[in-house]
Write a protein that holds these residues in place. Structure first.
Motif, PDB file in Angstrom:
ATOM      1  N   UNK A 113       1.114  -1.838  -0.023  1.00  0.00           N
ATOM      2  CA  UNK A 113       0.060   0.249  -0.099  1.00  0.00           C
ATOM      3  C   UNK A 113       0.967   1.591  -0.026  1.00  0.00           C
ATOM      4  N   UNK A 114       2.023   1.445   0.340  1.00  0.00           N
ATOM      5  CA  UNK A 114       2.714   2.176   0.610  1.00  0.00           C
ATOM      6  C   UNK A 114       4.214   2.214  -1.212  1.00  0.00           C
ATOM      7  N   UNK A 115       4.203   1.501  -1.367  1.00  0.00           N
ATOM      8  CA  UNK A 115       5.266   0.902  -2.514  1.00  0.00           C
ATOM      9  C   UNK A 115       5.207   2.934  -3.852  1.00  0.00           C
ATOM     10  N   UNK A 132       9.761  -7.614  -6.742  1.00  0.00           N
ATOM     11  CA  UNK A 132       9.684  -8.818  -6.228  1.00  0.00           C
ATOM     12  C   UNK A 132       8.574  -8.358  -4.742  1.00  0.00           C
ATOM     13  N   UNK A 133       7.583  -9.752  -5.299  1.00  0.00           N
ATOM     14  CA  UNK A 133       6.614  -9.035  -3.873  1.00  0.00           C
ATOM     15  C   UNK A 133       6.535 -10.547  -3.051  1.00  0.00           C
ATOM     16  N   UNK A 134       6.841 -10.356  -2.041  1.00  0.00           N
ATOM     17  CA  UNK A 134       6.877 -11.460  -0.930  1.00  0.00           C
ATOM     18  C   UNK A 134       5.404 -11.485  -0.284  1.00  0.00           C
ATOM     19  N   UNK A 135       4.329 -12.528  -1.327  1.00  0.00           N
ATOM     20  CA  UNK A 135       2.897 -12.408  -0.601  1.00  0.00           C
ATOM     21  C   UNK A 135       2.574 -13.576   0.271  1.00  0.00           C
ATOM     22  N   UNK A 136       3.584 -13.721   0.568  1.00  0.00           N
ATOM     23  CA  UNK A 136       3.022 -14.251   2.597  1.00  0.00           C
ATOM     24  C   UNK A 136       2.513 -12.505   3.010  1.00  0.00           C
ATOM     25  N   UNK A 144       7.268  -6.147  -0.343  1.00  0.00           N
ATOM     26  CA  UNK A 144       8.178  -5.152  -1.576  1.00  0.00           C
ATOM     27  C   UNK A 144       9.261  -5.094  -0.719  1.00  0.00           C
ATOM     28  N   UNK A 145      10.967  -5.683  -0.755  1.00  0.00           N
ATOM     29  CA  UNK A 145      11.565  -5.501  -0.551  1.00  0.00           C
ATOM     30  C   UNK A 145      12.118  -3.943  -1.102  1.00  0.00           C
ATOM     31  N   UNK A 146      13.188  -3.077   0.194  1.00  0.00           N
ATOM     32  CA  UNK A 146      13.966  -1.891  -0.761  1.00  0.00           C
ATOM     33  C   UNK A 146      14.650  -1.402   0.347  1.00  0.00           C
ATOM     34  N   UNK A 147      16.318  -1.756  -0.841  1.00  0.00           N
ATOM     35  CA  UNK A 147      17.036  -1.603  -0.491  1.00  0.00           C
ATOM     36  C   UNK A 147      17.799   0.585  -0.050  1.00  0.00           C
ATOM     37  N   UNK A 148      18.181   0.821   1.190  1.00  0.00           N
ATOM     38  CA  UNK A 148      18.610   2.407   1.795  1.00  0.00           C
ATOM     39  C   UNK A 148      19.560   2.251   1.840  1.00  0.00           C
ATOM     40  N   UNK A 149      20.983   2.194   1.315  1.00  0.00           N
ATOM     41  CA  UNK A 149      22.420   2.746   1.010  1.00  0.00           C
ATOM     42  C   UNK A 149      22.375   3.733   2.551  1.00  0.00           C
ATOM     43  N   UNK A 150      23.283   3.646   2.892  1.00  0.00           N
ATOM     44  CA  UNK A 150      23.606   5.538   4.065  1.00  0.00           C
ATOM     45  C   UNK A 150      24.587   6.236   3.020  1.00  0.00           C
ATOM     46  N   UNK A 151      24.370   7.345   3.625  1.00  0.00           N
ATOM     47  CA  UNK A 151      24.834   8.514   2.370  1.00  0.00           C
ATOM     48  C   UNK A 151      26.000   8.771   3.767  1.00  0.00           C
TER      49      UNK A 151
END
Length: 407
Positions: free
Chosen positions: A258-260, A291-295, A299-306
């Protein structure tokens, strides 16, 4: 009669001094009583004679301006993007382990070594075979040189009919054979050198090296263990150590479907680690894994450190705030905040009741802007102070209090 006169009580009239003393006492009793009453009233209203009041207290905290621009929050873990379980293709007993947990290694550094006396001997044998092949080539070239001279001599003699044709044919055959011998010797050199390179690779398999710059995270084997990376037996070990490149640390957060729509690549974020609760780290969305985790419907989002910090370690739990705008340096500084329910207005001056040693003390404060249920305190309170929430009307300066609940 004289004796009776002696027994008569002589009444002495009141003197003027006694009358004055009594009158003075009456005049002093009124102001003393009035003063005593004022003291009692003061002590009553300051809570000296009052019983303790049961109150609910809250803690003065620190808030970051990023909460004003937070679209939503997500949880995740710190994960190195470059990580490896280091093993060897060779099978053998672990003879040396050069590192331990936390060791920093460079690419190519030897991490561990297996027993390799047999493969070292094979390497030396292959090296000797290369020398033999070169010697054979030298011999073949010498033979070719002699055969070439003999062939040239036979050509001159056969033209002058000094030797028969069969002798000339023998010289030609010898020359061709010498050429073939040289070619064979050269091929033997190539084969010997290839065998030597193979032996060196076999030896290299017994030397376990770091594939990249990084930090050793965990040991999987100790000295004397048999390392067999392609074996699944319990008596042997697979990987020797695990390592990671700490410069590739990122937060992998699970974002609800819902937040994607509110996530984009390069979006500013604020990262809070449970292990470092007083710190906030700037981040940016590196990628959205398609890719969506149906369970979990995430959704996996990768956030890098500045900016990376050496205190950040793999597998730390974290919370990521996805922001609607980039924060200025001023907006990155924290504010001291208090719950709005702790404020008491007296005229135009706000106050709070701070609790010290189970006693309420009325403290004037200077306020900033309001943040939902919190108010920024510019002056008067410090982080960690305990304040009364929803203070009752009978609460006064110095009133003893009982804490019913601490938030």
């Amino acid at each position: 009669m004289e004796e009776l006169e002696k027994l008569r009580i002589q009444r002495v009239p009141k003197t003027k001094s006694r009358l004055v003393s009594k009158s003075r006492r009456k005049k002093l009793a009124l102001p003393i009583g009035l003063l005593f009453g004022i003291v009692l009233i003061y002590l009553f209203f300051t809570g000296t004679f009052s019983s303790s009041v049961e109150v609910t207290v809250g803690t003065v905290a620190v808030s970051y301006p990023a909460r004003e621009y937070t679209l939503f929050n997500a949880t995740g873990y710190v994960v190195p993007q470059t990580k490896a379980d280091i093993a060897s293709k060779a099978t053998g007993r672990l003879e040396a382990l050069e590192v331990e947990e936390g060791s920093h290694v460079k690419k190519g550094d030897i991490v561990a070594r297996l027993e390799n006396q047999d493969v070292l001997a094979g390497k030396e044998r292959a090296k000797a075979n290369v020398a033999v092949a070169h010697a054979q080539l030298a011999e073949a070239k010498a033979e070719l040189k002699d055969a070439t001279v003999a062939l040239a001599r036979a050509q001159n003699l056969v033209k002058k009919k000094f030797i028969p044709q069969e002798t000339y044919d023998t010289a030609v055959a010898r020359h061709d054979k010498a050429i073939a011998a040289v070619q064979s010797a050269e091929a033997n050199i190539l084969a010997a050198e290839a065998s030597y390179e193979e032996a060196k690779v076999t030896v290299e398999y017994t030397l376990i090296r770091a594939p990249f710059d990084g930090v050793i995270l965990k040991k999987h084997a100790d000295l004397g263990d048999v390392v067999a990376p392609f074996s699944s037996t319990t008596q042997s070990k697979g990987a020797v150590v695990s390592m990671a490149d700490m410069n590739t640390l990122q937060v992998e957060a699970d974002v609800s479907e819902s937040n994607l729509t509110q996530v984009r690549a390069g979006q500013p974020c604020e990262i809070q680690l449970d292990a470092l609760p007083g710190e906030r780290f700037r981040g940016r969305v590196h990628m959205i894994v398609p890719t969506v985790d149906r369970t979990k419907a995430t959704v996996l989002v990768k956030v890098r450190f500045v900016e990376l910090d050496e205190r950040i370690l793999p597998d730390m739990s974290s919370r990521v705030s996805f922001l609607s705008k980039e924060l200025s340096p001023q907006e990155q500084k924290p504010h001291t905040v208090v719950q709005a329910s702790a404020l008491v207005m007296k005229g135009n001056q706000p106050h709070v009741f701070r609790v010290n040693d189970n006693t309420a003390h009325k403290i004037p404060v200077t306020l900033g802007k309001r943040l939902d249920e919190l108010v920024i305190v510019q002056r008067g309170l410090n982080q960690g102070d305990k304040v009364v929430l929803n203070p009752p009307d009978k609460l006064r300066e110095g009133t003893p209090v009982e804490l019913s609940q601490t938030d």
